[in-house]
Design a protein around this motif. Structure first.
Motif, PDB file in Angstrom:
ATOM      1  N   SER A   1      -3.537   3.078  -9.270  1.00  0.00           N
ATOM      2  CA  SER A   1      -4.941   2.779  -8.977  1.00  0.00           C
ATOM      3  C   SER A   1      -5.198   1.264  -8.987  1.00  0.00           C
ATOM      4  O   SER A   1      -5.969   0.762  -8.171  1.00  0.00           O
ATOM      5  N   ARG A   2      -4.554   0.552  -9.888  1.00  0.00           N
ATOM      6  CA  ARG A   2      -4.722  -0.906  -9.956  1.00  0.00           C
ATOM      7  C   ARG A   2      -4.228  -1.548  -8.660  1.00  0.00           C
ATOM      8  O   ARG A   2      -4.888  -2.408  -8.083  1.00  0.00           O
ATOM      9  N   HIS A   3      -3.070  -1.108  -8.172  1.00  0.00           N
ATOM     10  CA  HIS A   3      -2.514  -1.709  -6.962  1.00  0.00           C
ATOM     11  C   HIS A   3      -3.244  -1.232  -5.704  1.00  0.00           C
ATOM     12  O   HIS A   3      -3.339  -1.977  -4.737  1.00  0.00           O
ATOM     13  N   GLN A   4      -3.755  -0.025  -5.727  1.00  0.00           N
ATOM     14  CA  GLN A   4      -4.541   0.424  -4.577  1.00  0.00           C
ATOM     15  C   GLN A   4      -5.850  -0.356  -4.507  1.00  0.00           C
ATOM     16  O   GLN A   4      -6.290  -0.741  -3.436  1.00  0.00           O
TER      17      GLN A   4
ATOM     18  N   GLU B   1       0.102   9.038 -17.086  1.00  0.00           N
ATOM     19  CA  GLU B   1      -1.095   8.205 -17.202  1.00  0.00           C
ATOM     20  C   GLU B   1      -0.804   6.760 -16.797  1.00  0.00           C
ATOM     21  O   GLU B   1      -1.592   6.132 -16.089  1.00  0.00           O
ATOM     22  N   ALA B   2       0.356   6.253 -17.236  1.00  0.00           N
ATOM     23  CA  ALA B   2       0.726   4.880 -16.900  1.00  0.00           C
ATOM     24  C   ALA B   2       0.931   4.714 -15.403  1.00  0.00           C
ATOM     25  O   ALA B   2       0.480   3.730 -14.798  1.00  0.00           O
ATOM     26  N   LEU B   3       1.610   5.674 -14.776  1.00  0.00           N
ATOM     27  CA  LEU B   3       1.824   5.610 -13.333  1.00  0.00           C
ATOM     28  C   LEU B   3       0.503   5.697 -12.569  1.00  0.00           C
ATOM     29  O   LEU B   3       0.294   4.984 -11.584  1.00  0.00           O
ATOM     30  N   ALA B   4      -0.400   6.552 -13.015  1.00  0.00           N
ATOM     31  CA  ALA B   4      -1.700   6.685 -12.354  1.00  0.00           C
ATOM     32  C   ALA B   4      -2.504   5.384 -12.469  1.00  0.00           C
ATOM     33  O   ALA B   4      -3.122   4.942 -11.492  1.00  0.00           O
TER      34      ALA B   4
ATOM     35  N   PRO C   1       0.825  -1.220   0.000  1.00  0.00           N
ATOM     36  CA  PRO C   1       0.000   0.000   0.000  1.00  0.00           C
ATOM     37  C   PRO C   1       0.855   1.264   0.000  1.00  0.00           C
ATOM     38  O   PRO C   1       0.500   2.256  -0.652  1.00  0.00           O
ATOM     39  N   ALA C   2       1.988   1.237   0.702  1.00  0.00           N
ATOM     40  CA  ALA C   2       2.872   2.417   0.733  1.00  0.00           C
ATOM     41  C   ALA C   2       3.441   2.689  -0.658  1.00  0.00           C
ATOM     42  O   ALA C   2       3.520   3.851  -1.095  1.00  0.00           O
ATOM     43  N   GLY C   3       3.822   1.638  -1.373  1.00  0.00           N
ATOM     44  CA  GLY C   3       4.351   1.806  -2.724  1.00  0.00           C
ATOM     45  C   GLY C   3       3.302   2.356  -3.671  1.00  0.00           C
ATOM     46  O   GLY C   3       3.581   3.211  -4.507  1.00  0.00           O
ATOM     47  N   ALA C   4       2.069   1.834  -3.556  1.00  0.00           N
ATOM     48  CA  ALA C   4       0.982   2.305  -4.423  1.00  0.00           C
ATOM     49  C   ALA C   4       0.676   3.780  -4.156  1.00  0.00           C
ATOM     50  O   ALA C   4       0.468   4.549  -5.100  1.00  0.00           O
ATOM     51  N   SER C   5       0.666   4.186  -2.901  1.00  0.00           N
ATOM     52  CA  SER C   5       0.375   5.604  -2.608  1.00  0.00           C
ATOM     53  C   SER C   5       1.530   6.495  -3.062  1.00  0.00           C
ATOM     54  O   SER C   5       1.309   7.615  -3.526  1.00  0.00           O
ATOM     55  N   ALA C   6       2.782   5.997  -2.964  1.00  0.00           N
ATOM     56  CA  ALA C   6       3.925   6.783  -3.457  1.00  0.00           C
ATOM     57  C   ALA C   6       3.832   6.967  -4.971  1.00  0.00           C
ATOM     58  O   ALA C   6       4.125   8.052  -5.495  1.00  0.00           O
TER      59      ALA C   6
END
Length: 172
Positions: free
Chosen positions: A159-162, A152-155, A132-137
């Motif tokens: 979102s997929r991992h969150q 766009e790719a990072l977003a 979760p920490a990595g996804a929020s970063a």
């Protein structure tokens, strides 16, 4: 009445009282029931023995992609998975023939054929896991970038991992 009943066909008797066609049976037992099947069993055992000898004589990459056929009139048919393996097998043919003869096989020549094998199922794509920490970063990084394909790719990735992490949290 069951179609497997001993009384279903007049004049027929069961050979083995322990035989039950509804239960799984060892292949060896099935092939020993009639003379025709005994001949088939001998052929199957010959091919299996030939496969073991080929596995010990051929390099691993060839042994796993070459299948023996039957020996007919002193000619052994070998089936390679594709043309490149068949060509390599043809280079090894004189040595392989001598080795098989030395092991007692009544083989005078080899017939090398190509028999394409069915494609093996590809490995499933890897499913990356992110904390979760990595996804929020990643989400924070995506928000700080100017609109671009990278942003766009990072977003999307964040979102997929969150979403995946929130589903796991709900299952616990």
């Amino acid at each position: 009445m069951s179609r497997f009943s001993t009384n279903s066909r007049p004049g027929t008797k069961r050979v083995d009282p322990r035989f039950d066609p509804r239960r799984p049976q060892a292949l060896a037992d099935v092939l020993d029931r009639t003379d025709a099947f005994r001949a088939l069993r001998a052929g199957v055992e010959q091919v299996a023995s030939l496969q073991r000898d080929l596995n010990s004589l051929l390099p691993d990459y060839l042994a796993s992609n070459v299948e023996p056929g039957f020996i007919k009139d002193g000619v052994l048919a070998l089936f390679a998975a594709h043309n490149a393996l068949a060509a390599r097998l043809r280079h090894l043919e004189p040595r392989l023939l001598a080795d098989l003869q030395q092991r007692g096989w009544a083989v005078e020549s080899l017939r090398i054929r190509v028999r394409p094998q069915s494609m093996k199922e590809p490995a499933p794509p890897k499913q990356a896991r992110m904390s979760p920490a990595g996804a929020s970063a990643l989400q924070e990084l995506a928000q700080t970038l100017a609109p671009s394909p990278l942003q766009e790719a990072l977003a999307r990735m964040a979102s997929r991992h969150q979403a995946g992490n929130s589903e796991k949290g709900q299952k616990k």
